[in-house]
Design a protein around this motif. Structure first.
Motif, PDB file in Angstrom:
ATOM      1  N   THR A  98       9.161  29.468 -10.808  1.00  0.00           N
ATOM      2  CA  THR A  98       9.458  29.207  -9.397  1.00  0.00           C
ATOM      3  C   THR A  98       8.190  28.855  -8.617  1.00  0.00           C
ATOM      4  O   THR A  98       8.224  28.012  -7.721  1.00  0.00           O
ATOM      5  CB  THR A  98      10.236  30.382  -8.750  1.00  0.00           C
ATOM      6  N   ALA A  99       7.067  29.466  -8.986  1.00  0.00           N
ATOM      7  CA  ALA A  99       5.799  29.143  -8.316  1.00  0.00           C
ATOM      8  C   ALA A  99       5.354  27.723  -8.663  1.00  0.00           C
ATOM      9  O   ALA A  99       4.890  26.977  -7.796  1.00  0.00           O
ATOM     10  CB  ALA A  99       4.721  30.150  -8.716  1.00  0.00           C
ATOM     11  N   TYR A 100       5.513  27.340  -9.916  1.00  0.00           N
ATOM     12  CA  TYR A 100       5.129  25.992 -10.331  1.00  0.00           C
ATOM     13  C   TYR A 100       6.019  24.942  -9.661  1.00  0.00           C
ATOM     14  O   TYR A 100       5.547  23.892  -9.228  1.00  0.00           O
ATOM     15  CB  TYR A 100       5.186  25.869 -11.855  1.00  0.00           C
ATOM     16  N   ALA A 101       7.307  25.242  -9.542  1.00  0.00           N
ATOM     17  CA  ALA A 101       8.235  24.320  -8.855  1.00  0.00           C
ATOM     18  C   ALA A 101       7.823  24.142  -7.393  1.00  0.00           C
ATOM     19  O   ALA A 101       7.864  23.030  -6.862  1.00  0.00           O
ATOM     20  CB  ALA A 101       9.664  24.835  -8.954  1.00  0.00           C
ATOM     21  N   ALA A 102       7.407  25.226  -6.745  1.00  0.00           N
ATOM     22  CA  ALA A 102       6.943  25.133  -5.351  1.00  0.00           C
ATOM     23  C   ALA A 102       5.679  24.285  -5.264  1.00  0.00           C
ATOM     24  O   ALA A 102       5.527  23.472  -4.340  1.00  0.00           O
ATOM     25  CB  ALA A 102       6.683  26.529  -4.786  1.00  0.00           C
ATOM     26  N   ALA A 103       4.779  24.443  -6.223  1.00  0.00           N
ATOM     27  CA  ALA A 103       3.548  23.642  -6.235  1.00  0.00           C
ATOM     28  C   ALA A 103       3.879  22.161  -6.432  1.00  0.00           C
ATOM     29  O   ALA A 103       3.262  21.293  -5.797  1.00  0.00           O
ATOM     30  CB  ALA A 103       2.610  24.141  -7.328  1.00  0.00           C
ATOM     31  N   LEU A 104       4.846  21.867  -7.293  1.00  0.00           N
ATOM     32  CA  LEU A 104       5.262  20.467  -7.496  1.00  0.00           C
ATOM     33  C   LEU A 104       5.847  19.878  -6.217  1.00  0.00           C
ATOM     34  O   LEU A 104       5.541  18.735  -5.853  1.00  0.00           O
ATOM     35  CB  LEU A 104       6.293  20.371  -8.626  1.00  0.00           C
ATOM     36  N   ARG A 105       6.689  20.639  -5.523  1.00  0.00           N
ATOM     37  CA  ARG A 105       7.288  20.143  -4.275  1.00  0.00           C
ATOM     38  C   ARG A 105       6.210  19.901  -3.217  1.00  0.00           C
ATOM     39  O   ARG A 105       6.229  18.890  -2.516  1.00  0.00           O
ATOM     40  CB  ARG A 105       8.330  21.136  -3.757  1.00  0.00           C
ATOM     41  N   THR A 106       5.274  20.834  -3.103  1.00  0.00           N
ATOM     42  CA  THR A 106       4.196  20.692  -2.126  1.00  0.00           C
ATOM     43  C   THR A 106       3.341  19.470  -2.442  1.00  0.00           C
ATOM     44  O   THR A 106       2.984  18.700  -1.557  1.00  0.00           O
ATOM     45  CB  THR A 106       3.324  21.957  -2.095  1.00  0.00           C
ATOM     46  N   ASN A 107       3.046  19.276  -3.719  1.00  0.00           N
ATOM     47  CA  ASN A 107       2.247  18.131  -4.135  1.00  0.00           C
ATOM     48  C   ASN A 107       2.973  16.824  -3.846  1.00  0.00           C
ATOM     49  O   ASN A 107       2.370  15.851  -3.391  1.00  0.00           O
ATOM     50  CB  ASN A 107       1.904  18.246  -5.621  1.00  0.00           C
ATOM     51  N   ALA A 108       4.291  16.786  -4.089  1.00  0.00           N
ATOM     52  CA  ALA A 108       5.074  15.577  -3.813  1.00  0.00           C
ATOM     53  C   ALA A 108       5.073  15.260  -2.319  1.00  0.00           C
ATOM     54  O   ALA A 108       4.973  14.092  -1.921  1.00  0.00           O
ATOM     55  CB  ALA A 108       6.506  15.749  -4.313  1.00  0.00           C
ATOM     56  N   LYS A 109       5.175  16.290  -1.473  1.00  0.00           N
ATOM     57  CA  LYS A 109       5.137  16.072  -0.021  1.00  0.00           C
ATOM     58  C   LYS A 109       3.785  15.518   0.411  1.00  0.00           C
ATOM     59  O   LYS A 109       3.710  14.622   1.248  1.00  0.00           O
ATOM     60  CB  LYS A 109       5.410  17.375   0.729  1.00  0.00           C
ATOM     61  N   LYS A 110       2.709  16.057  -0.151  1.00  0.00           N
ATOM     62  CA  LYS A 110       1.363  15.578   0.207  1.00  0.00           C
ATOM     63  C   LYS A 110       1.186  14.124  -0.201  1.00  0.00           C
ATOM     64  O   LYS A 110       0.632  13.327   0.542  1.00  0.00           O
ATOM     65  CB  LYS A 110       0.295  16.439  -0.463  1.00  0.00           C
ATOM     66  N   GLN A 111       1.657  13.781  -1.392  1.00  0.00           N
ATOM     67  CA  GLN A 111       1.537  12.395  -1.847  1.00  0.00           C
ATOM     68  C   GLN A 111       2.360  11.451  -0.980  1.00  0.00           C
ATOM     69  O   GLN A 111       1.906  10.362  -0.633  1.00  0.00           O
ATOM     70  CB  GLN A 111       1.946  12.272  -3.309  1.00  0.00           C
ATOM     71  N   GLN A 115       0.932   8.377   1.263  1.00  0.00           N
ATOM     72  CA  GLN A 115       1.414   7.008   1.123  1.00  0.00           C
ATOM     73  C   GLN A 115       1.931   6.476   2.452  1.00  0.00           C
ATOM     74  O   GLN A 115       1.708   5.309   2.787  1.00  0.00           O
ATOM     75  CB  GLN A 115       2.510   6.946   0.066  1.00  0.00           C
ATOM     76  N   ALA A 116       2.605   7.319   3.215  1.00  0.00           N
ATOM     77  CA  ALA A 116       3.109   6.887   4.525  1.00  0.00           C
ATOM     78  C   ALA A 116       1.950   6.568   5.464  1.00  0.00           C
ATOM     79  O   ALA A 116       1.984   5.588   6.207  1.00  0.00           O
ATOM     80  CB  ALA A 116       4.000   7.961   5.135  1.00  0.00           C
ATOM     81  N   GLN A 117       0.904   7.392   5.411  1.00  0.00           N
ATOM     82  CA  GLN A 117      -0.265   7.151   6.261  1.00  0.00           C
ATOM     83  C   GLN A 117      -0.954   5.848   5.858  1.00  0.00           C
ATOM     84  O   GLN A 117      -1.355   5.064   6.715  1.00  0.00           O
ATOM     85  CB  GLN A 117      -1.241   8.314   6.163  1.00  0.00           C
ATOM     86  N   ALA A 118      -1.059   5.599   4.562  1.00  0.00           N
ATOM     87  CA  ALA A 118      -1.677   4.354   4.098  1.00  0.00           C
ATOM     88  C   ALA A 118      -0.841   3.149   4.521  1.00  0.00           C
ATOM     89  O   ALA A 118      -1.387   2.122   4.925  1.00  0.00           O
ATOM     90  CB  ALA A 118      -1.834   4.384   2.581  1.00  0.00           C
ATOM     91  N   ALA A 119       0.478   3.279   4.471  1.00  0.00           N
ATOM     92  CA  ALA A 119       1.352   2.174   4.887  1.00  0.00           C
ATOM     93  C   ALA A 119       1.212   1.898   6.377  1.00  0.00           C
ATOM     94  O   ALA A 119       1.193   0.740   6.802  1.00  0.00           O
ATOM     95  CB  ALA A 119       2.806   2.498   4.540  1.00  0.00           C
ATOM     96  N   ARG A 120       1.108   2.955   7.184  1.00  0.00           N
ATOM     97  CA  ARG A 120       0.921   2.758   8.626  1.00  0.00           C
ATOM     98  C   ARG A 120      -0.411   2.083   8.905  1.00  0.00           C
ATOM     99  O   ARG A 120      -0.516   1.234   9.779  1.00  0.00           O
ATOM    100  CB  ARG A 120       0.993   4.106   9.363  1.00  0.00           C
ATOM    101  N   LYS A 121      -1.420   2.447   8.156  1.00  0.00           N
ATOM    102  CA  LYS A 121      -2.742   1.867   8.365  1.00  0.00           C
ATOM    103  C   LYS A 121      -2.737   0.377   8.026  1.00  0.00           C
ATOM    104  O   LYS A 121      -3.327  -0.430   8.721  1.00  0.00           O
ATOM    105  CB  LYS A 121      -3.763   2.609   7.504  1.00  0.00           C
ATOM    106  N   ILE A 122      -2.027   0.018   6.971  1.00  0.00           N
ATOM    107  CA  ILE A 122      -1.940  -1.389   6.574  1.00  0.00           C
ATOM    108  C   ILE A 122      -1.130  -2.176   7.592  1.00  0.00           C
ATOM    109  O   ILE A 122      -1.448  -3.315   7.907  1.00  0.00           O
ATOM    110  CB  ILE A 122      -1.310  -1.507   5.169  1.00  0.00           C
ATOM    111  N   ALA A 123      -0.082  -1.581   8.139  1.00  0.00           N
ATOM    112  CA  ALA A 123       0.811  -2.269   9.067  1.00  0.00           C
ATOM    113  C   ALA A 123       0.180  -2.499  10.435  1.00  0.00           C
ATOM    114  O   ALA A 123       0.607  -3.384  11.168  1.00  0.00           O
ATOM    115  CB  ALA A 123       2.107  -1.484   9.227  1.00  0.00           C
TER     116      ALA A 123
END
Length: 172
Positions: A98-111, A115-123
């Motif tokens: 359960t701890a590893y699953a939480a770390a995966l979810r947190t990592n996916a949110k950060k990524q 990516q959203a920030q990079a897209a805004r910067k390009i736009a």
């Protein structure tokens, strides 16, 4: 903090996969596949929690990890591992999952946020600066005004003389 306790944690989490630990912030980060899902501080194991599994830790009576920061208490998303789970790898395995699953979810949110920030910067359109656009705008020229009526001789004195046009040699 004793290195023996860190070795014990690695052994305890062994059935979960190839576990590693690295020193950080006065403790150790515990990693699986390059992702930190637990930490060891003052001979205590803390496991990663998020909004999905936080209730499990709270129901088990686990304390949240906290530390002193600028004279105040700060908390992180890690909870103390349950006491009974510290006794055997079989009891620790569901908590590690359960701890590893939480770390995966947190990592996916950060990524995704990165990516959203990079897209805004390009736009965003690039800001024009003198370095990138050195040409200055010239003020609009006024249309020639009509000559005033009156003495032609007086007008000739105030009018600019015409400049001779230089012409190059023509070749046929």
């Amino acid at each position: 903090m004793s290195d023996d306790f860190v070795d014990y944690v690695i052994e305890l989490l062994g059935p979960f996969g190839t576990i590693g630990a690295r020193r950080m912030f006065g403790g150790h980060g515990v990693y699986l596949d390059g992702l930190m899902f637990a930490l060891v501080s003052e001979d205590t194991l803390y496991l990663k929690a998020d909004e999905m599994n936080r209730i499990e830790f709270e129901q088990a009576g686990c304390e949240i990890f906290s530390y002193a920061r600028k004279g105040k208490r700060a908390t992180l998303g890690f909870f103390r591992a349950p006491e009974d789970a510290m006794e055997s790898p079989e009891l620790m395995l569901p908590w590690a999952r359960t701890a590893y699953a939480a770390a995966l979810r947190t990592n996916a949110k950060k990524q995704a946020a990165g990516q959203a920030q990079a897209a805004r910067k390009i736009a965003q359109p690039a800001k024009k600066t003198r370095a990138t656009n050195p040409v200055k705008k010239q003020p609009a020229k006024k249309a020639p005004s009509a000559k005033p009526a009156g003495n032609k001789a007086a007008n000739k004195k105030t009018a600019r003389p015409a400049k001779p046009v230089k012409r190059g040699k023509r070749t046929r």
